[in-house]
Scaffold this active site. Sequence first.
Site, PDB file in Angstrom:
ATOM      1  N   SER A  88      -7.866   0.574   2.347  1.00 52.13           N
ATOM      2  CA  SER A  88      -8.197   0.090   1.004  1.00 52.13           C
ATOM      3  C   SER A  88      -9.397  -0.840   1.056  1.00 52.13           C
ATOM      4  O   SER A  88      -9.772  -1.342   2.126  1.00 52.13           O
ATOM      5  CB  SER A  88      -6.997  -0.663   0.419  1.00 52.13           C
ATOM      6  OG  SER A  88      -7.349  -1.281  -0.794  1.00 52.13           O
ATOM      7  N   SER A  89      -9.978  -1.079  -0.113  1.00 49.98           N
ATOM      8  CA  SER A  89     -11.030  -2.089  -0.254  1.00 49.98           C
ATOM      9  C   SER A  89     -10.552  -3.280  -1.069  1.00 49.98           C
ATOM     10  O   SER A  89     -11.330  -4.196  -1.344  1.00 49.98           O
ATOM     11  CB  SER A  89     -12.245  -1.490  -0.946  1.00 49.98           C
ATOM     12  OG  SER A  89     -12.752  -0.413  -0.203  1.00 49.98           O
ATOM     13  N   GLU A 115      -5.283   4.174  -7.893  1.00 52.63           N
ATOM     14  CA  GLU A 115      -6.509   4.746  -7.319  1.00 52.63           C
ATOM     15  C   GLU A 115      -7.464   5.235  -8.411  1.00 52.63           C
ATOM     16  O   GLU A 115      -8.158   4.424  -8.958  1.00 52.63           O
ATOM     17  CB  GLU A 115      -6.188   5.806  -6.265  1.00 52.63           C
ATOM     18  CG  GLU A 115      -7.318   6.619  -5.646  1.00 52.63           C
ATOM     19  CD  GLU A 115      -8.710   6.024  -5.514  1.00 52.63           C
ATOM     20  OE1 GLU A 115      -8.864   4.810  -5.373  1.00 52.63           O
ATOM     21  OE2 GLU A 115      -9.681   6.809  -5.562  1.00 52.63           O
ATOM     22  N   ARG A 118       0.841  -1.202   0.000  1.00 54.16           N
ATOM     23  CA  ARG A 118       0.000   0.000   0.000  1.00 54.16           C
ATOM     24  C   ARG A 118       0.876   1.251   0.000  1.00 54.16           C
ATOM     25  O   ARG A 118       1.903   1.304   0.673  1.00 54.16           O
ATOM     26  CB  ARG A 118      -0.873  -0.005   1.249  1.00 54.16           C
ATOM     27  CG  ARG A 118      -1.926   1.085   1.303  1.00 54.16           C
ATOM     28  CD  ARG A 118      -2.943   0.943   0.206  1.00 54.16           C
ATOM     29  NE  ARG A 118      -4.175   1.697   0.481  1.00 54.16           N
ATOM     30  CZ  ARG A 118      -5.109   1.906  -0.431  1.00 54.16           C
ATOM     31  NH1 ARG A 118      -4.961   1.455  -1.660  1.00 54.16           N
ATOM     32  NH2 ARG A 118      -6.201   2.563  -0.122  1.00 54.16           N
ATOM     33  N   GLY A 154     -12.616  -1.719  -8.532  1.00 57.99           N
ATOM     34  CA  GLY A 154     -13.922  -1.095  -8.342  1.00 57.99           C
ATOM     35  C   GLY A 154     -14.103  -0.340  -7.041  1.00 57.99           C
ATOM     36  O   GLY A 154     -15.237  -0.242  -6.545  1.00 57.99           O
ATOM     37  N   GLY A 155     -13.009   0.193  -6.461  1.00 59.65           N
ATOM     38  CA  GLY A 155     -13.154   0.940  -5.216  1.00 59.65           C
ATOM     39  C   GLY A 155     -13.811   0.062  -4.167  1.00 59.65           C
ATOM     40  O   GLY A 155     -13.538  -1.141  -4.079  1.00 59.65           O
ATOM     41  N   THR A 212      -8.007   0.572 -10.984  1.00 62.66           N
ATOM     42  CA  THR A 212      -7.509  -0.663 -10.378  1.00 62.66           C
ATOM     43  C   THR A 212      -7.619  -1.857 -11.324  1.00 62.66           C
ATOM     44  O   THR A 212      -8.419  -1.849 -12.258  1.00 62.66           O
ATOM     45  CB  THR A 212      -8.246  -0.980  -9.056  1.00 62.66           C
ATOM     46  OG1 THR A 212      -8.192   0.162  -8.229  1.00 62.66           O
ATOM     47  CG2 THR A 212      -7.660  -2.148  -8.308  1.00 62.66           C
TER      48      THR A 212
HETATM   49  N1  GLU Z   1      -7.972   2.865  -4.096  1.00 65.94           N
HETATM   50  C1  GLU Z   1      -9.004   1.872  -4.023  1.00 65.94           C
HETATM   51  C2  GLU Z   1      -8.769   0.944  -2.860  1.00 65.94           C
HETATM   52  O1  GLU Z   1      -7.668   0.758  -2.469  1.00 65.94           O
HETATM   53  C3  GLU Z   1      -9.082   1.087  -5.253  1.00 65.94           C
HETATM   54  C4  GLU Z   1      -9.477   1.955  -6.387  1.00 65.94           C
HETATM   55  C5  GLU Z   1     -10.481   1.340  -7.281  1.00 65.94           C
HETATM   56  O2  GLU Z   1     -10.583   0.138  -7.397  1.00 65.94           O
HETATM   57  O3  GLU Z   1     -11.197   2.079  -7.914  1.00 65.94           O
HETATM   58  O4  GLU Z   1      -9.688   0.412  -2.344  1.00 65.94           O
END
Ligand code: GLU
Length: 594
Positions: free
Chosen positions: A476-477, A431, A115, A497-498, A411
């Site tokens: 993070s996700s 990101e 990370r 996908g965040g 991502t």
């Molecule tokens: N930054 C996001 C995360 O770490 C991932 C970004 C994304 O998948 O759009 O959860």
Amino acid sequence: MRSSRPTGSLVALVAAVALALGVGVAPASAHPPHPGQGDKVPVATGTGGAVTTVDADATRVGLDVLRRGGNAVDAAVAAAATLGVTEPFSSGIGGGGFFVYYEAATGQVHTIDGRETAPMAMQSNAFVENGVPIPFADAVTSGLSVGVPGTPRTWATALDQWGSIDLRTALRGATDVARRGFVVDQTFVDQTTANVARFSAFRSSSDLFLRRGAPPAVGSVFRNRDLADTYDLLARKGVDALYTGRLAQEIVRTVQDPPVGRRSTLVVRPGLLELGDLASYQSPLRAPTLVSYRGLDVYGMAPPSSGGSTVGEALNILEASDLGDPTQTLHHYLEASALAFADRNRYVGDPAFVDVPLEQLLSDGFAAERACLINPTAALTKPVAPGVPDGDYASCATAAAGTEGTDGQSTTHLTTADRWGNVVAYTLTIESLGGNGIVVPGRGFLLNNELTDFNFTDTQGGNDPNLPGPGKRPRSSMSPTIILADGAPFLALGSPGGSTIITTVLQVLVNRVDLGMDLPAAVAAPRATQRNTVAVQAEPGFDRAPLQALGHTFVDNPEIGAVTAIEFLDGGALLAVAEPVRRGGGSAAVVHDS
Ligand code: GLU
């Protein structure tokens, strides 16, 4: 208990006959470009190892490594490096990620936390000006949002720990694609188009990605010689060249003094990154999260990702519930997601800064307490309040208020397996789509805006675990996940996908394990995501009516996630799966087709 075996379609990996695609419009070259996207197939079954990514070149390069005797870790690094070339808006050496590895020789699952990390000068109010949070879009395209990249160190750590080839060898295929070029597809054009305005603000970004201010044409050849040279530098000198060398100085200069063009009207705030931040960066090994779900051992990524804890808690809630028919299964999936998200938002952050009650969040007692909130006949009013994971679980907790987080659309996730039974699930990112929009001049890669994954202000009444901090990693996700059945690999998967990453992984698991779909169907099925928000977001094809009857409300989300996955079939065969349609479709391949 392992659920029924898939009968999934056997789609052979077709040779690179689509080479012709676009070559006619390419500038003349002594070396033809790589085949590009025309040879993508989303499902492959066979033996000897597998690679599945969103991109045909990355899958081909990973497969080449396996064919030459490399292992799953080698192939994952090689494929990731290639994604840095062909998917530069979603990943690359300017970003970070999480690497989950099943080691066949020991039966253990290891993880690397790659990370990005906040500069030591970053305080909790870094994204607040005059008492007001900075507009999110301004923070995205800034130096302020740039964390120390973790991806180069992740690759070096993975290869040092478990690889069989060195970094130089692992980067060879990607460097070749960068130098010879690849054929531009519609997805690349769409992603460039989404970034034209901000790329235009930076000479380094427009020079690399735009052609007279516009995206390159579909079918043209895209080369990135600067990135090829940067990869050559890392191959020669190791990744320290990025953390301490001249390249480190250039990254710091780009962050502190973003190269914004004189005619641009964008407000581009400088960042706080210093050489010492880069020099001290580590990508630690962390114990994976582990929950048992219907007899399967589900391993995920521990904090600072909330992937493992949130997928794990939701699975525990589902196991504590009576899922009933398919409508009830999806109802419980949505409710379990909302409850787990409330707890994620309240409790999960960088464990170096926050005392994350991980053991309790993943305990059966806590899950049972959360599960008893779910009413089979009526959806909970969202947002739901977080629970209290304190070890005292006599009765159902009551609900108050929750929050909705922001997330990006970028991502990428890749999955690899080798002939020895090793498996990698690796999610990496910069990101936002296009990261912070700024290419390091002359180096061929975009910087991340990962620090916008921090909450800009307290969302948890004085208890926010995800405010910025010096040297802190934003929550993070990302949810790279490896699942064992009776100690052997059963399934490996992940998605971009965040924060929808979490629900995407969860929904694919529910589809596969509880609803009995085969893996290609489980991946392709229309998705819905409930992240403790008033309305569920759903893709157009998702069947809403039965859930609306239970009180769920819906808003549209045109596309959720982009999964890659490998299932380990009885008899040793591998079923490699990517998206048939989302993100332009992915690319799955095996070493020996069956
Ligand atoms: N930054 C996001 C995360 O770490 C991932 C970004 C994304 O998948 O759009 O959860």
